[in-house]
Motif scaffolding. Sequence first.
Motif, PDB file in Angstrom:
ATOM      1  N   TYR A  77       0.842  -1.189   0.000  1.00  0.00           N
ATOM      2  CA  TYR A  77       0.000   0.000   0.000  1.00  0.00           C
ATOM      3  C   TYR A  77       0.880   1.241   0.000  1.00  0.00           C
ATOM      4  O   TYR A  77       2.051   1.199   0.391  1.00  0.00           O
ATOM      5  CB  TYR A  77      -0.958   0.009   1.196  1.00  0.00           C
ATOM      6  N   PHE A  78       0.304   2.339  -0.438  1.00  0.00           N
ATOM      7  CA  PHE A  78       1.023   3.613  -0.555  1.00  0.00           C
ATOM      8  C   PHE A  78       0.553   4.547   0.542  1.00  0.00           C
ATOM      9  O   PHE A  78      -0.646   4.767   0.726  1.00  0.00           O
ATOM     10  CB  PHE A  78       0.746   4.234  -1.928  1.00  0.00           C
ATOM     11  N   GLU A  79       1.528   5.109   1.284  1.00  0.00           N
ATOM     12  CA  GLU A  79       1.170   6.013   2.385  1.00  0.00           C
ATOM     13  C   GLU A  79       2.343   6.949   2.649  1.00  0.00           C
ATOM     14  O   GLU A  79       3.499   6.524   2.711  1.00  0.00           O
ATOM     15  CB  GLU A  79       0.833   5.199   3.638  1.00  0.00           C
ATOM     16  N   ASN A  80       2.031   8.245   2.817  1.00  0.00           N
ATOM     17  CA  ASN A  80       3.048   9.264   3.105  1.00  0.00           C
ATOM     18  C   ASN A  80       4.201   9.219   2.104  1.00  0.00           C
ATOM     19  O   ASN A  80       5.388   9.222   2.482  1.00  0.00           O
ATOM     20  CB  ASN A  80       3.583   9.092   4.535  1.00  0.00           C
ATOM     21  N   LYS A  81       3.852   9.126   0.828  1.00  0.00           N
ATOM     22  CA  LYS A  81       4.816   9.134  -0.277  1.00  0.00           C
ATOM     23  C   LYS A  81       5.796   7.965  -0.222  1.00  0.00           C
ATOM     24  O   LYS A  81       6.924   8.049  -0.714  1.00  0.00           O
ATOM     25  CB  LYS A  81       5.589  10.455  -0.290  1.00  0.00           C
ATOM     26  N   TYR A  84       4.642   0.499   1.554  1.00  0.00           N
ATOM     27  CA  TYR A  84       4.852  -0.454   2.632  1.00  0.00           C
ATOM     28  C   TYR A  84       4.009  -1.705   2.357  1.00  0.00           C
ATOM     29  O   TYR A  84       3.265  -1.767   1.380  1.00  0.00           O
ATOM     30  CB  TYR A  84       4.444   0.158   3.981  1.00  0.00           C
ATOM     31  N   GLU A 103      -5.977  -3.216   8.763  1.00  0.00           N
ATOM     32  CA  GLU A 103      -6.601  -2.035   8.174  1.00  0.00           C
ATOM     33  C   GLU A 103      -7.236  -2.424   6.844  1.00  0.00           C
ATOM     34  O   GLU A 103      -6.771  -3.336   6.164  1.00  0.00           O
ATOM     35  CB  GLU A 103      -5.562  -0.937   7.940  1.00  0.00           C
ATOM     36  N   LYS A 105      -7.538  -2.115   3.207  1.00  0.00           N
ATOM     37  CA  LYS A 105      -6.669  -1.625   2.149  1.00  0.00           C
ATOM     38  C   LYS A 105      -7.335  -1.785   0.783  1.00  0.00           C
ATOM     39  O   LYS A 105      -8.359  -2.440   0.645  1.00  0.00           O
ATOM     40  CB  LYS A 105      -5.323  -2.354   2.174  1.00  0.00           C
ATOM     41  N   GLU A 106      -6.695  -1.180  -0.238  1.00  0.00           N
ATOM     42  CA  GLU A 106      -7.297  -1.107  -1.558  1.00  0.00           C
ATOM     43  C   GLU A 106      -7.461  -2.453  -2.236  1.00  0.00           C
ATOM     44  O   GLU A 106      -8.191  -2.559  -3.209  1.00  0.00           O
ATOM     45  CB  GLU A 106      -6.463  -0.196  -2.467  1.00  0.00           C
TER      46      GLU A 106
END
Length: 306
Positions: A77-81, A84, A103, A105-106
């Motif tokens: 997943y993509f988070e804060n540029k 992870y 969580e 997620k997409e």
Amino acid sequence: MIEIYKRTLRDEKLQKIEKVEVGSWVFITDPTVEEIELLEKNYQLDKGHITDALDEYETPRLEIEKNDLYIFLRIPYFENKAIYTIPALFILGESNIFTITKEKKELFNDFLSGKIDVFTTQKTKLLVSFLLKLNGMYRSYLNLINKNIRIKQHNLGKIKDQDIVEFVEWERILNDFIVTLVPTSNIYNTLLTRQYLEVFKEDKDLVEDLTLGINENLDICKTNLKMIVNIREAYSTIMTNSLNKAIKFLTAITIIVAFPTFIASVFGMNFILPFQNNPHAFPMTMGFSVISSALILLYFNKKGWL
């Protein structure tokens, strides 16, 4: 949070239901202690495995408990540029399929929205669809990294400190992916070779795409890592060469300036010197210094030291 979805061959779309029925998908996100106990009591799920799925450091593996198949994987997943991965547990039960994540997620968005057409009563095909989507997510992030690496590669002479920081971050991501994808590939191979999945003939191509896709993702990871190493080595060589040129230039300039400085120092001493009474002593001395420096400059230039 526990959500229950179901879609049979007669239903037009995925429906959210109140109670677990045969052929339903139980979507579990960050379950509470009470919900974990409920899952253990009502559906005989292993409490320890559920807890493991919520551990952010859990690695991909395959477990079998009471004819239920527990597949631990990691979702990118993509988070804060940054990119992870987070653990996810897929449980293939006798009548239902369960998914457990810390969580939402997409990975599941396209299934919940109906963008990916699936039937929960076809639990094996639904599981394979989840895994194919997971492969696609890894491929998407890998293609993004590959694109950025190639951009930097074409501008090798303009790499900045921030670019080096990005390279280090991409290496972290790629190494994280490899650590995840290698055991995931082993899980897929185990599922197929030991025939844990009941796959119909029309779905065999989908299952083959699983192992093919995961191996391609691993190859892309390794290729991207090799490209990063090559770029860093090339950048290091360029910087070393530039530094050597700068040192040679500064050394040559020091020598060129040192010679007239020496002459000026000699003629500045308080004792009898040649031409000290000559009215043209100063221009003669300066001229000799300039000519000497010019000759040294020409010599260094001929030798390629400048």
